[in-house]
Write a protein that holds these residues in place. Structure first.
Motif, PDB file in Angstrom:
ATOM      1  N   ASN A  75       1.796  23.044  15.077  1.00  0.00           N
ATOM      2  CA  ASN A  75       0.538  23.937  15.774  1.00  0.00           C
ATOM      3  C   ASN A  75       1.232  24.928  16.389  1.00  0.00           C
ATOM      4  OD1 ASN A  75       1.613  21.706  17.487  1.00  0.00           O
ATOM      5  ND2 ASN A  75       0.080  22.315  18.717  1.00  0.00           N
ATOM      6  N   LYS A  77       1.926  27.870  15.881  1.00  0.00           N
ATOM      7  CA  LYS A  77       2.757  29.121  15.305  1.00  0.00           C
ATOM      8  C   LYS A  77       2.355  30.345  15.595  1.00  0.00           C
ATOM      9  CE  LYS A  77       5.066  25.748  13.619  1.00  0.00           C
ATOM     10  NZ  LYS A  77       6.350  25.179  14.308  1.00  0.00           N
ATOM     11  N   GLN A  78       3.388  31.219  15.710  1.00  0.00           N
ATOM     12  CA  GLN A  78       3.228  32.577  16.414  1.00  0.00           C
ATOM     13  C   GLN A  78       3.205  33.676  15.169  1.00  0.00           C
ATOM     14  OE1 GLN A  78       2.408  32.951  19.834  1.00  0.00           O
ATOM     15  NE2 GLN A  78       2.266  30.450  19.422  1.00  0.00           N
ATOM     16  N   GLU A  82       5.728  31.411  10.132  1.00  0.00           N
ATOM     17  CA  GLU A  82       5.729  30.184  10.681  1.00  0.00           C
ATOM     18  C   GLU A  82       4.877  29.320   9.959  1.00  0.00           C
ATOM     19  OE1 GLU A  82       8.099  30.998  14.770  1.00  0.00           O
ATOM     20  OE2 GLU A  82       5.759  31.168  14.764  1.00  0.00           O
ATOM     21  N   LYS A  83       3.411  29.921   9.972  1.00  0.00           N
ATOM     22  CA  LYS A  83       2.453  29.167   9.531  1.00  0.00           C
ATOM     23  C   LYS A  83       2.476  28.799   8.190  1.00  0.00           C
ATOM     24  CE  LYS A  83      -0.605  31.752  12.973  1.00  0.00           C
ATOM     25  NZ  LYS A  83      -1.737  32.504  12.941  1.00  0.00           N
ATOM     26  N   VAL A  86       4.509  25.635   7.718  1.00  0.00           N
ATOM     27  CA  VAL A  86       3.817  24.365   7.758  1.00  0.00           C
ATOM     28  C   VAL A  86       3.461  24.057   6.469  1.00  0.00           C
ATOM     29  CG1 VAL A  86       2.230  23.510   9.087  1.00  0.00           C
ATOM     30  CG2 VAL A  86       3.774  24.666  10.389  1.00  0.00           C
ATOM     31  N   SER A 110       3.913  20.649  18.037  1.00  0.00           N
ATOM     32  CA  SER A 110       4.950  21.528  18.352  1.00  0.00           C
ATOM     33  C   SER A 110       5.282  21.168  20.143  1.00  0.00           C
ATOM     34  CB  SER A 110       4.596  22.890  18.344  1.00  0.00           C
ATOM     35  OG  SER A 110       4.142  23.040  16.904  1.00  0.00           O
TER      36      SER A 110
END
Length: 288
Positions: A75, A77-78, A82-83, A86, A110
Protein backbone atom coordinates in the motif's frame (compact mmCIF):
# COMPACT_ATOMS: atom_id res chain seq x y z
CA UNK A 1 -8.52 -26.83 16.37
CA UNK A 2 -5.79 -27.79 13.89
CA UNK A 3 -2.23 -26.56 14.31
CA UNK A 4 0.06 -24.82 11.85
CA UNK A 5 3.75 -23.91 11.56
CA UNK A 6 5.06 -20.63 10.19
CA UNK A 7 8.59 -20.73 8.80
CA UNK A 8 9.40 -17.56 10.71
CA UNK A 9 10.18 -20.00 13.52
CA UNK A 10 13.12 -21.65 11.77
CA UNK A 11 13.92 -19.60 8.65
CA UNK A 12 17.51 -18.94 9.75
CA UNK A 13 18.29 -22.36 11.14
CA UNK A 14 21.41 -23.89 9.57
CA UNK A 15 20.83 -25.37 6.10
CA UNK A 16 17.17 -24.39 6.12
CA UNK A 17 15.02 -26.00 3.43
CA UNK A 18 11.29 -25.51 2.80
CA UNK A 19 11.07 -29.03 1.37
CA UNK A 20 12.61 -30.44 4.55
CA UNK A 21 10.19 -28.33 6.62
CA UNK A 22 7.26 -30.03 4.91
CA UNK A 23 8.51 -33.49 5.86
CA UNK A 24 9.32 -32.44 9.43
CA UNK A 25 5.98 -30.68 9.93
CA UNK A 26 4.20 -33.83 8.83
CA UNK A 27 6.43 -35.96 11.07
CA UNK A 28 5.64 -33.92 14.18
CA UNK A 29 1.92 -33.62 13.58
CA UNK A 30 1.32 -30.19 12.11
CA UNK A 31 -1.73 -29.95 9.87
CA UNK A 32 -0.70 -26.81 7.98
CA UNK A 33 2.33 -24.70 7.12
CA UNK A 34 2.75 -21.01 6.25
CA UNK A 35 5.51 -20.87 3.65
CA UNK A 36 7.65 -17.75 3.99
CA UNK A 37 8.39 -16.00 0.70
CA UNK A 38 11.80 -14.99 2.04
CA UNK A 39 12.77 -18.65 2.42
CA UNK A 40 11.20 -19.70 -0.84
CA UNK A 41 12.87 -16.97 -2.90
CA UNK A 42 16.40 -17.59 -1.64
CA UNK A 43 16.14 -21.39 -1.82
CA UNK A 44 14.59 -21.50 -5.29
CA UNK A 45 17.40 -19.21 -6.45
CA UNK A 46 19.93 -21.61 -4.90
CA UNK A 47 18.34 -24.57 -6.70
CA UNK A 48 17.49 -26.51 -3.52
CA UNK A 49 14.19 -27.70 -5.01
CA UNK A 50 11.52 -26.60 -7.47
CA UNK A 51 8.02 -25.29 -6.93
CA UNK A 52 6.78 -28.44 -8.62
CA UNK A 53 8.53 -30.62 -6.02
CA UNK A 54 6.79 -28.69 -3.23
CA UNK A 55 3.46 -28.97 -5.01
CA UNK A 56 3.92 -32.71 -5.44
CA UNK A 57 4.50 -33.03 -1.69
CA UNK A 58 1.25 -31.27 -0.83
CA UNK A 59 -0.69 -33.41 -3.29
CA UNK A 60 0.65 -36.64 -1.85
CA UNK A 61 0.75 -35.91 1.91
CA UNK A 62 -1.58 -34.92 4.72
CA UNK A 63 0.16 -31.58 5.41
CA UNK A 64 -1.37 -28.65 3.54
CA UNK A 65 -0.31 -25.08 2.89
CA UNK A 66 -2.37 -22.55 4.84
CA UNK A 67 -0.88 -19.36 3.43
CA UNK A 68 1.74 -17.82 1.21
CA UNK A 69 3.46 -15.37 3.52
CA UNK A 70 3.57 -12.79 2.05
CA UNK A 71 2.80 -10.07 -0.48
CA UNK A 72 4.78 -7.36 1.26
CA UNK A 73 4.48 -3.57 1.31
CA UNK A 74 1.38 -3.44 -0.87
CA UNK A 75 0.00 0.00 0.00
CA UNK A 76 0.76 3.75 -0.13
CA UNK A 77 2.81 3.53 -3.30
CA UNK A 78 3.70 6.96 -4.68
CA UNK A 79 4.37 6.25 -8.37
CA UNK A 80 2.69 4.19 -11.05
CA UNK A 81 5.83 2.10 -11.41
CA UNK A 82 5.64 1.18 -7.71
CA UNK A 83 1.97 0.30 -8.04
CA UNK A 84 2.66 -1.83 -11.10
CA UNK A 85 5.40 -3.66 -9.21
CA UNK A 86 2.92 -4.69 -6.50
CA UNK A 87 0.57 -6.11 -9.11
CA UNK A 88 3.42 -7.96 -10.81
CA UNK A 89 4.47 -9.40 -7.46
CA UNK A 90 0.91 -10.60 -6.89
CA UNK A 91 0.78 -12.19 -10.34
CA UNK A 92 3.88 -14.24 -9.52
CA UNK A 93 2.50 -15.25 -6.12
CA UNK A 94 -0.77 -16.39 -7.72
CA UNK A 95 1.26 -18.49 -10.18
CA UNK A 96 3.11 -20.11 -7.29
CA UNK A 97 -0.08 -20.65 -5.28
CA UNK A 98 -1.60 -22.56 -8.18
CA UNK A 99 1.38 -24.92 -8.20
CA UNK A 100 1.34 -25.25 -4.40
CA UNK A 101 -2.44 -25.62 -4.11
CA UNK A 102 -2.51 -22.62 -1.74
CA UNK A 103 -5.69 -20.60 -1.25
CA UNK A 104 -4.48 -17.80 1.06
CA UNK A 105 -2.03 -14.94 0.63
CA UNK A 106 -1.00 -12.86 3.64
CA UNK A 107 -0.72 -9.18 2.72
CA UNK A 108 1.71 -6.97 4.67
CA UNK A 109 1.49 -3.15 4.77
CA UNK A 110 4.24 -0.74 3.84
CA UNK A 111 6.56 0.81 6.40
CA UNK A 112 8.62 4.00 6.69
CA UNK A 113 6.23 5.99 4.50
CA UNK A 114 7.77 8.93 2.62
CA UNK A 115 4.63 11.02 3.30
CA UNK A 116 2.89 12.06 6.51
CA UNK A 117 -0.31 10.13 5.82
CA UNK A 118 -3.22 10.15 8.24
CA UNK A 119 -5.02 7.03 9.40
CA UNK A 120 -7.90 8.01 7.12
CA UNK A 121 -5.63 8.46 4.09
CA UNK A 122 -3.94 5.12 4.72
CA UNK A 123 -7.32 3.43 5.10
CA UNK A 124 -8.64 4.87 1.82
CA UNK A 125 -5.51 3.84 -0.07
CA UNK A 126 -5.47 0.32 1.39
CA UNK A 127 -9.15 -0.21 0.58
CA UNK A 128 -8.63 0.90 -3.02
CA UNK A 129 -5.56 -1.32 -3.51
CA UNK A 130 -7.14 -4.37 -1.89
CA UNK A 131 -10.16 -4.06 -4.15
CA UNK A 132 -7.79 -4.19 -7.13
CA UNK A 133 -5.97 -7.18 -5.64
CA UNK A 134 -9.27 -8.99 -5.18
CA UNK A 135 -9.94 -8.72 -8.91
CA UNK A 136 -6.76 -10.71 -9.51
CA UNK A 137 -7.25 -13.44 -6.89
CA UNK A 138 -11.00 -13.95 -7.24
CA UNK A 139 -10.84 -16.08 -10.42
CA UNK A 140 -8.51 -18.46 -8.56
CA UNK A 141 -10.54 -18.67 -5.33
CA UNK A 142 -7.64 -17.24 -3.31
CA UNK A 143 -8.20 -15.20 -0.16
CA UNK A 144 -6.18 -12.21 1.09
CA UNK A 145 -5.39 -11.86 4.81
CA UNK A 146 -4.25 -8.38 5.88
CA UNK A 147 -1.63 -8.54 8.62
CA UNK A 148 -1.27 -5.41 10.72
CA UNK A 149 2.28 -5.18 12.10
CA UNK A 150 2.79 -3.77 15.59
CA UNK A 151 5.64 -1.33 15.00
CA UNK A 152 5.55 2.49 14.98
CA UNK A 153 6.92 2.70 11.43
CA UNK A 154 4.30 0.41 9.89
CA UNK A 155 1.44 2.09 8.05
CA UNK A 156 -1.19 -0.33 9.43
CA UNK A 157 -0.03 -1.22 12.91
CA UNK A 158 -3.12 -1.87 15.05
CA UNK A 159 -5.92 -4.41 14.83
CA UNK A 160 -8.62 -1.77 14.66
CA UNK A 161 -6.99 -0.10 11.63
CA UNK A 162 -6.78 -3.40 9.77
CA UNK A 163 -10.30 -4.43 10.72
CA UNK A 164 -11.76 -1.11 9.54
CA UNK A 165 -10.03 -1.60 6.19
CA UNK A 166 -11.34 -5.15 5.82
CA UNK A 167 -14.88 -4.03 6.66
CA UNK A 168 -14.67 -1.25 4.08
CA UNK A 169 -13.44 -3.63 1.36
CA UNK A 170 -16.43 -5.82 2.22
CA UNK A 171 -15.36 -8.94 0.35
CA UNK A 172 -15.56 -12.55 1.53
CA UNK A 173 -12.05 -12.92 0.11
CA UNK A 174 -10.48 -10.31 2.43
CA UNK A 175 -9.86 -10.78 6.15
CA UNK A 176 -7.38 -10.03 8.94
CA UNK A 177 -4.33 -11.87 10.20
CA UNK A 178 -4.36 -11.65 14.00
CA UNK A 179 -0.82 -12.00 15.33
CA UNK A 180 -0.75 -11.91 19.12
CA UNK A 181 2.68 -10.27 19.26
CA UNK A 182 1.62 -7.50 16.88
CA UNK A 183 -1.64 -7.01 18.80
CA UNK A 184 0.30 -6.44 22.02
CA UNK A 185 3.22 -4.46 20.59
CA UNK A 186 1.19 -1.37 19.61
CA UNK A 187 -1.57 -1.82 22.20
CA UNK A 188 -4.39 -2.80 19.89
CA UNK A 189 -7.74 -2.48 21.61
CA UNK A 190 -9.36 -5.51 23.20
CA UNK A 191 -12.67 -3.69 22.83
CA UNK A 192 -12.19 -3.65 19.04
CA UNK A 193 -11.36 -7.37 18.93
CA UNK A 194 -14.26 -8.26 21.21
CA UNK A 195 -16.71 -6.46 18.89
CA UNK A 196 -15.23 -7.89 15.68
CA UNK A 197 -16.83 -10.50 13.44
CA UNK A 198 -14.68 -13.59 13.93
CA UNK A 199 -15.46 -14.70 10.38
CA UNK A 200 -13.35 -11.79 9.15
CA UNK A 201 -10.25 -13.11 10.95
CA UNK A 202 -8.65 -15.55 8.53
CA UNK A 203 -5.32 -16.34 10.22
CA UNK A 204 -4.38 -16.62 13.92
CA UNK A 205 -0.66 -16.40 14.72
CA UNK A 206 0.26 -17.78 18.12
CA UNK A 207 3.32 -16.59 20.05
CA UNK A 208 4.44 -15.17 23.35
CA UNK A 209 6.52 -12.09 24.04
CA UNK A 210 8.67 -10.46 26.66
CA UNK A 211 6.99 -7.55 28.44
CA UNK A 212 8.42 -4.60 26.53
CA UNK A 213 7.05 -1.03 26.48
CA UNK A 214 4.48 -0.39 23.80
CA UNK A 215 6.09 1.21 20.74
CA UNK A 216 9.67 0.88 22.03
CA UNK A 217 12.26 0.68 19.24
CA UNK A 218 13.58 -2.55 20.74
CA UNK A 219 10.13 -4.16 20.97
CA UNK A 220 10.77 -6.15 17.81
CA UNK A 221 10.16 -9.67 16.53
CA UNK A 222 13.34 -10.77 18.31
CA UNK A 223 11.60 -10.60 21.72
CA UNK A 224 8.98 -13.17 20.75
CA UNK A 225 8.83 -16.37 22.80
CA UNK A 226 7.27 -19.79 22.53
CA UNK A 227 3.81 -19.28 24.08
CA UNK A 228 3.89 -19.94 27.80
CA UNK A 229 7.67 -19.80 28.08
CA UNK A 230 9.15 -18.08 31.13
CA UNK A 231 8.84 -14.32 30.71
CA UNK A 232 5.84 -14.47 28.35
CA UNK A 233 3.44 -11.67 29.28
CA UNK A 234 0.50 -12.34 26.92
CA UNK A 235 -2.99 -13.14 28.17
CA UNK A 236 -3.44 -16.34 26.18
CA UNK A 237 -6.71 -17.30 27.81
CA UNK A 238 -8.24 -13.98 26.80
CA UNK A 239 -7.12 -14.38 23.18
CA UNK A 240 -8.61 -17.86 22.96
CA UNK A 241 -11.85 -17.06 24.75
CA UNK A 242 -12.36 -13.89 22.71
CA UNK A 243 -11.83 -15.71 19.43
CA UNK A 244 -14.33 -18.38 20.49
CA UNK A 245 -16.86 -15.74 21.52
CA UNK A 246 -16.70 -13.75 18.29
CA UNK A 247 -16.96 -16.84 16.10
CA UNK A 248 -13.48 -17.36 14.70
CA UNK A 249 -13.85 -19.99 11.99
CA UNK A 250 -10.27 -20.30 10.79
CA UNK A 251 -9.95 -23.69 12.51
CA UNK A 252 -6.13 -23.34 12.61
CA UNK A 253 -3.74 -21.82 15.13
CA UNK A 254 -0.33 -21.19 13.58
CA UNK A 255 2.79 -20.68 15.70
CA UNK A 256 5.04 -17.84 14.48
CA UNK A 257 8.12 -16.92 16.53
CA UNK A 258 11.18 -15.03 15.23
CA UNK A 259 13.66 -15.44 18.07
CA UNK A 260 17.40 -15.56 17.30
CA UNK A 261 18.04 -18.08 20.10
CA UNK A 262 15.65 -20.52 18.45
CA UNK A 263 17.55 -20.28 15.16
CA UNK A 264 20.47 -21.97 16.93
CA UNK A 265 18.42 -25.17 17.03
CA UNK A 266 18.41 -27.56 14.11
CA UNK A 267 15.29 -27.29 11.94
CA UNK A 268 14.10 -30.61 13.34
CA UNK A 269 14.58 -29.53 16.96
CA UNK A 270 12.83 -26.23 16.19
CA UNK A 271 9.82 -27.82 14.50
CA UNK A 272 9.50 -30.52 17.16
CA UNK A 273 9.49 -27.88 19.91
CA UNK A 274 7.02 -25.70 17.99
CA UNK A 275 4.65 -28.65 17.63
CA UNK A 276 4.88 -29.48 21.33
CA UNK A 277 4.15 -25.96 22.56
CA UNK A 278 1.38 -25.33 20.03
CA UNK A 279 -0.38 -28.61 20.81
CA UNK A 280 -0.08 -28.02 24.56
CA UNK A 281 -1.40 -24.49 24.14
CA UNK A 282 -4.46 -25.69 22.23
CA UNK A 283 -5.18 -28.38 24.82
CA UNK A 284 -4.99 -25.80 27.62
CA UNK A 285 -6.86 -22.89 26.05
CA UNK A 286 -9.02 -24.32 23.29
CA UNK A 287 -9.86 -27.75 24.61
CA UNK A 288 -8.64 -29.90 21.76
Amino acid sequence: MKIGFNEGCNRFCENHSVLEDLALCEKYGFDYIDVQSECLDRELAAGKYTLEQLGDFFRSHRLKMLSYNALIFFNMKQTQAEKDAVMAQLDEIIRRCQILDCKMIVVVPSMDLPVKATVEEIRADAVAVLKELVKKVEPHGIKLSLEFCGAPTMSINRFEYAYDIVKAVDSPLVGVTLDQFHFNAMASGWDALEKADGKKIFVWHLNGTENMPCGAAYNTDEVRLWPGESGDCLDHRRFAETLKKIGFEGDVCTVEVFRPDYYQLSSEENIKKAAEVTRAHMEQYWGS
